[in-house]
Design a protein around this motif. Structure first.
Motif, PDB file in Angstrom:
ATOM      1  N   SER A 481       0.862  -1.186   0.000  1.00  0.00           N
ATOM      2  CA  SER A 481       0.000   0.000   0.000  1.00  0.00           C
ATOM      3  C   SER A 481       0.894   1.230   0.000  1.00  0.00           C
ATOM      4  O   SER A 481       1.555   1.527   1.000  1.00  0.00           O
ATOM      5  N   ALA A 482       0.945   1.930  -1.140  1.00  0.00           N
ATOM      6  CA  ALA A 482       1.820   3.098  -1.250  1.00  0.00           C
ATOM      7  C   ALA A 482       1.468   4.160  -0.214  1.00  0.00           C
ATOM      8  O   ALA A 482       2.355   4.819   0.356  1.00  0.00           O
ATOM      9  N   ALA A 483       0.173   4.357   0.034  1.00  0.00           N
ATOM     10  CA  ALA A 483      -0.239   5.358   1.011  1.00  0.00           C
ATOM     11  C   ALA A 483       0.289   5.018   2.403  1.00  0.00           C
ATOM     12  O   ALA A 483       0.804   5.891   3.118  1.00  0.00           O
ATOM     13  N   LEU A 484       0.178   3.752   2.805  1.00  0.00           N
ATOM     14  CA  LEU A 484       0.708   3.346   4.102  1.00  0.00           C
ATOM     15  C   LEU A 484       2.227   3.427   4.123  1.00  0.00           C
ATOM     16  O   LEU A 484       2.825   3.819   5.138  1.00  0.00           O
ATOM     17  N   HIS A 485       2.883   3.055   3.021  1.00  0.00           N
ATOM     18  CA  HIS A 485       4.340   3.166   2.944  1.00  0.00           C
ATOM     19  C   HIS A 485       4.781   4.584   3.294  1.00  0.00           C
ATOM     20  O   HIS A 485       5.695   4.799   4.097  1.00  0.00           O
ATOM     21  N   LEU A 486       4.170   5.573   2.667  1.00  0.00           N
ATOM     22  CA  LEU A 486       4.534   6.965   2.907  1.00  0.00           C
ATOM     23  C   LEU A 486       4.286   7.360   4.365  1.00  0.00           C
ATOM     24  O   LEU A 486       5.093   8.076   4.967  1.00  0.00           O
ATOM     25  N   VAL A 489       7.050   5.907   6.623  1.00  0.00           N
ATOM     26  CA  VAL A 489       8.269   6.714   6.559  1.00  0.00           C
ATOM     27  C   VAL A 489       8.075   8.002   7.362  1.00  0.00           C
ATOM     28  O   VAL A 489       8.953   8.422   8.126  1.00  0.00           O
ATOM     29  N   ALA A 490       6.921   8.627   7.223  1.00  0.00           N
ATOM     30  CA  ALA A 490       6.637   9.861   7.962  1.00  0.00           C
ATOM     31  C   ALA A 490       6.667   9.638   9.468  1.00  0.00           C
ATOM     32  O   ALA A 490       7.068  10.524  10.229  1.00  0.00           O
ATOM     33  N   ALA A 491       6.235   8.465   9.910  1.00  0.00           N
ATOM     34  CA  ALA A 491       6.139   8.179  11.343  1.00  0.00           C
ATOM     35  C   ALA A 491       7.379   7.506  11.905  1.00  0.00           C
ATOM     36  O   ALA A 491       7.418   7.192  13.105  1.00  0.00           O
ATOM     37  N   GLY A 492       8.403   7.276  11.069  1.00  0.00           N
ATOM     38  CA  GLY A 492       9.644   6.688  11.556  1.00  0.00           C
ATOM     39  C   GLY A 492       9.650   5.181  11.630  1.00  0.00           C
ATOM     40  O   GLY A 492      10.558   4.588  12.234  1.00  0.00           O
ATOM     41  N   SER A 493       8.679   4.509  11.016  1.00  0.00           N
ATOM     42  CA  SER A 493       8.661   3.046  11.008  1.00  0.00           C
ATOM     43  C   SER A 493       9.550   2.469   9.904  1.00  0.00           C
ATOM     44  O   SER A 493       9.793   1.267   9.871  1.00  0.00           O
ATOM     45  N   ALA A 494       9.977   3.295   8.989  1.00  0.00           N
ATOM     46  CA  ALA A 494      10.937   2.947   7.939  1.00  0.00           C
ATOM     47  C   ALA A 494      11.650   4.238   7.570  1.00  0.00           C
ATOM     48  O   ALA A 494      11.216   5.338   7.938  1.00  0.00           O
ATOM     49  N   ASP A 495      12.757   4.096   6.829  1.00  0.00           N
ATOM     50  CA  ASP A 495      13.575   5.272   6.538  1.00  0.00           C
ATOM     51  C   ASP A 495      13.372   5.829   5.139  1.00  0.00           C
ATOM     52  O   ASP A 495      13.629   7.020   4.914  1.00  0.00           O
ATOM     53  N   ALA A 509      -2.201  11.833  -0.669  1.00  0.00           N
ATOM     54  CA  ALA A 509      -2.409  12.001   0.775  1.00  0.00           C
ATOM     55  C   ALA A 509      -1.126  11.703   1.540  1.00  0.00           C
ATOM     56  O   ALA A 509      -0.748  12.440   2.464  1.00  0.00           O
ATOM     57  N   GLY A 510      -0.439  10.626   1.170  1.00  0.00           N
ATOM     58  CA  GLY A 510       0.781  10.244   1.871  1.00  0.00           C
ATOM     59  C   GLY A 510       1.889  11.266   1.720  1.00  0.00           C
ATOM     60  O   GLY A 510       2.661  11.511   2.654  1.00  0.00           O
ATOM     61  N   ILE A 511       2.003  11.889   0.543  1.00  0.00           N
ATOM     62  CA  ILE A 511       3.039  12.908   0.337  1.00  0.00           C
ATOM     63  C   ILE A 511       2.766  14.124   1.218  1.00  0.00           C
ATOM     64  O   ILE A 511       3.686  14.709   1.800  1.00  0.00           O
ATOM     65  N   CYS A 512       1.514  14.527   1.315  1.00  0.00           N
ATOM     66  CA  CYS A 512       1.168  15.639   2.211  1.00  0.00           C
ATOM     67  C   CYS A 512       1.588  15.321   3.640  1.00  0.00           C
ATOM     68  O   CYS A 512       2.205  16.154   4.332  1.00  0.00           O
ATOM     69  N   ILE A 513       1.303  14.114   4.101  1.00  0.00           N
ATOM     70  CA  ILE A 513       1.640  13.698   5.461  1.00  0.00           C
ATOM     71  C   ILE A 513       3.162  13.635   5.640  1.00  0.00           C
ATOM     72  O   ILE A 513       3.706  14.115   6.645  1.00  0.00           O
ATOM     73  N   LEU A 514       3.867  13.053   4.671  1.00  0.00           N
ATOM     74  CA  LEU A 514       5.321  12.933   4.763  1.00  0.00           C
ATOM     75  C   LEU A 514       5.985  14.307   4.826  1.00  0.00           C
ATOM     76  O   LEU A 514       6.864  14.554   5.660  1.00  0.00           O
ATOM     77  N   ARG A 515       5.605  15.195   3.937  1.00  0.00           N
ATOM     78  CA  ARG A 515       6.237  16.515   3.909  1.00  0.00           C
ATOM     79  C   ARG A 515       5.951  17.300   5.177  1.00  0.00           C
ATOM     80  O   ARG A 515       6.828  18.006   5.699  1.00  0.00           O
TER      81      ARG A 515
END
Length: 564
Positions: A481-486, A489-495, A509-515
């Motif tokens: 799931s690309a959205a969960l992947h992002l 990364v945003a939450a520090g569960s992956a780099d 949505a994930g890019i907004c959250i990551l940035r």
């Protein structure tokens, strides 16, 4: 159940005790105007399965007093249908809408602005009876044949197999919070605020022991009552009743399903009902709290905060039927049946989200993976993936999500919401306001070395990214799931994350959250990633490299070395 889901209502089943002409006329007129199906059944008449079939989203309505509302609970709760009560009776704690407010209350409900509260139910089992109730089960002595004979009973009570003791007196009631205002209250028990309160209470009825008091236990507690003599058992004021022989155990615990009760701004309040109907001594009908006691009202939400709230509510509402259908996928073997369930889940999720957005922002455009593009004359466009990770969903894997983003113009995400129905994790962000998971701020890691990092990979058709980075890092994972992947990364569960090609609904949505969390998203050459709403056939391949930020340059250098 979330109130936004009520916006999908296209069918109403009404249960009434004594037909109230004015209320039913209002109801029929309203449903006709809004193109919603209506079936009216009188109490005692069978509510048929055909009343609910055809994939319709159904709302139950009771027209009467609390007795009719309880009949509605019996009919609708097993079918997971929410119930709204129109009060044409007198003493009512459950049915709280005045018939004059029917049109307004239903309009509010159809816009998804009502609230749905869960109410605890109980199940009771003994010889010859297996029933579910929402108020109380009472166990009382059988009336003696002669007035001079014993009029009390002795009941032995166990809680999760632990012996509580013996109750000598007029019996006991085992009640839910909803039932706390009835027999339990008359016997000196406390009043429980019933909304989303999941407990059971053992209330002695005129006990002969001064020290015996009501006892509150959890909904999952197994309560066992063993009588020393023949007793009468009654559920919800006689809706079910039986005689229980001496030494025959009665078992009571929380029901497997709850009742869904709809409340609107037109409902009388619970505390107001106590004051008006019981003459509750703590307040009169027109009592007001001391000046300055009530907290100050929250300031009105700004546009983006409101948009984020609506998106979160829509995602939670869509997650309910999706989670239900995911459970069905896990039980189905046939490929064609699974495909039908996946299609239905996508459709329901998309429909709920689109309806919520259109109700609140009718001029906005919507771009959805499921239903394509819907135009609007506003510069804002919503980008929606009803189920991101459809392959996972189809195989019963819990790693799927619902992704909703709001774009200002063609490529600037200003709100991002990603919801994982199976774990109930809610990631969200608003431009210039940070990123959050279930209300807690999130941030990516600070690692800047490949050999210390764990990476995620999305679509990687030839496995080139995996080959290039697997030995250089602590591993490459693919969750689907690309959205969960992002979000991870945003939450520090992956780099970091690599996606060979992307669609806007997968990543907006994930890019907004990551940035907003402080991470970075570019293409394979280090150019800041730019969303495109152009037709897929007109877009070039859109690779995505997302990271915590400090690791990004090392990732780009290694990508260049590997010619990816």
């Amino acid at each position: 159940m979330h109130g936004r889901r009520l916006a999908m209502t296209d069918n109403i089943v009404c249960l009434t005790a004594q037909p109230h002409a004015g209320a039913l006329d209002h109801l029929e007129s309203w449903t006709t105007t809004h193109g919603i199906g209506l079936t009216v059944r009188e109490v005692g008449e069978d509510v048929r399965e055909a009343d609910f079939e055809g994939g319709r989203e159904t709302l139950g309505i009771s027209v009467g007093g609390d007795g009719t509302f309880l009949e509605g609970i019996q009919a609708f709760a097993p079918r997971r249908v929410p119930l709204l009560g129109i009060n044409t009776g007198t003493l009512a704690f459950l049915a709280r809408i005045d018939p004059r407010d029917i049109d307004s209350a239903l309009t509010e409900t159809l816009r998804g602005r009502a609230t749905v509260y869960d109410r605890q139910q109980f199940s009771v089992t003994t010889a010859g009876l297996d029933a579910v109730g929402i108020n109380d089960v009472t166990i009382e002595p059988q009336p003696p044949e002669r007035p001079v004979d014993r009029k009390i009973c002795r009941l032995h009570v166990f809680v999760d197999e632990e012996y509580v003791g013996q109750y000598d007196g007029s019996g006991l009631a085992i009640n839910t919070p909803t039932g706390s205002t009835g027999i339990a209250l008359s016997a000196g028990g406390p009043i429980h605020y019933p909304n989303d309160n999941f407990t059971l209470q053992i209330t002695p009825l005129h006990t002969h022991r001064m020290g015996v008091r009501p006892m509150v236990v959890s909904e999952s507690t197994e309560i066992t009552v063993v009588p020393d003599s023949e007793v009468r058992l009654s559920v919800d004021g006689g809706r079910y009743q039986t005689v229980v022989d001496r030494d025959e155990p009665v078992q009571v615990t929380g029901s497997d399903y709850r009742a869904h009760v709809v409340r609107t701004s037109y409902d009388d309040s619970f505390m107001g009902a106590l004051a008006a109907k019981l003459g509750w001594g703590l307040r009169t009908v027109d009592s007001e709290p001391p000046e300055g006691y009530l907290p100050e009202r929250e300031p009105p939400e700004d546009f983006l905060a409101n948009a984020c709230r609506v998106a979160r509510e829509a995602a939670i509402s869509a997650g309910e039927p999706v989670r239900e259908l995911h459970g069905q996928v896990e039980q189905v073997e046939a490929k064609s049946s699974k495909a039908d369930i996946v299609t239905e889940a996508d459709h329901q999720s998309d429909r709920i989200i689109a309806t919520a957005i259109e109700n609140e922002f009718p001029t906005h455009g919507i771009r959805s993976e499921e239903s394509g593009r819907r135009g609007g004359d506003s510069p804002y466009t919503w980008v929606v993936d009803p189920i991101d990770g459809t392959g996972n969903f189809a195989h019963g894997n819990p790693n799927y999500s619902i992704a909703i983003a709001l774009l200002d113009g063609e490529n600037t995400p200003v709100v991002g919401v990603v919801y994982a129905p199976e774990t109930e994790e809610m990631f969200y962000a608003i431009r210039d306001d940070g990123a959050y998971r279930n209300g807690t701020p999130i941030a990516p890691t600070t690692r800047d070395r490949l050999d210390e990092s764990m990476l995620l990979s999305g679509y990687d058709p030839d496995g080139e990214f995996l080959q290039a980075f697997y030995q250089e890092t602590r591993g490459v994972r693919r969750l689907g799931s690309a959205a969960l992947h992002l979000c991870f990364v945003a939450a520090g569960s992956a780099d970091a994350l690599w996606e060979y090609d992307t669609n806007p609904w997968d990543v907006a949505a994930g890019i907004c959250i990551l940035r907003e969390a402080g991470g970075r998203a570019t293409d394979a050459d280090g150019v800041e990633y730019a969303l495109s709403l152009a037709d897929e056939r007109e877009r070039p391949r859109m690779p995505l490299l997302a990271s915590n930020g400090p690791l990004h340059d090392a990732l780009l250098d290694h990508l260049a070395d590997e010619n990816l």
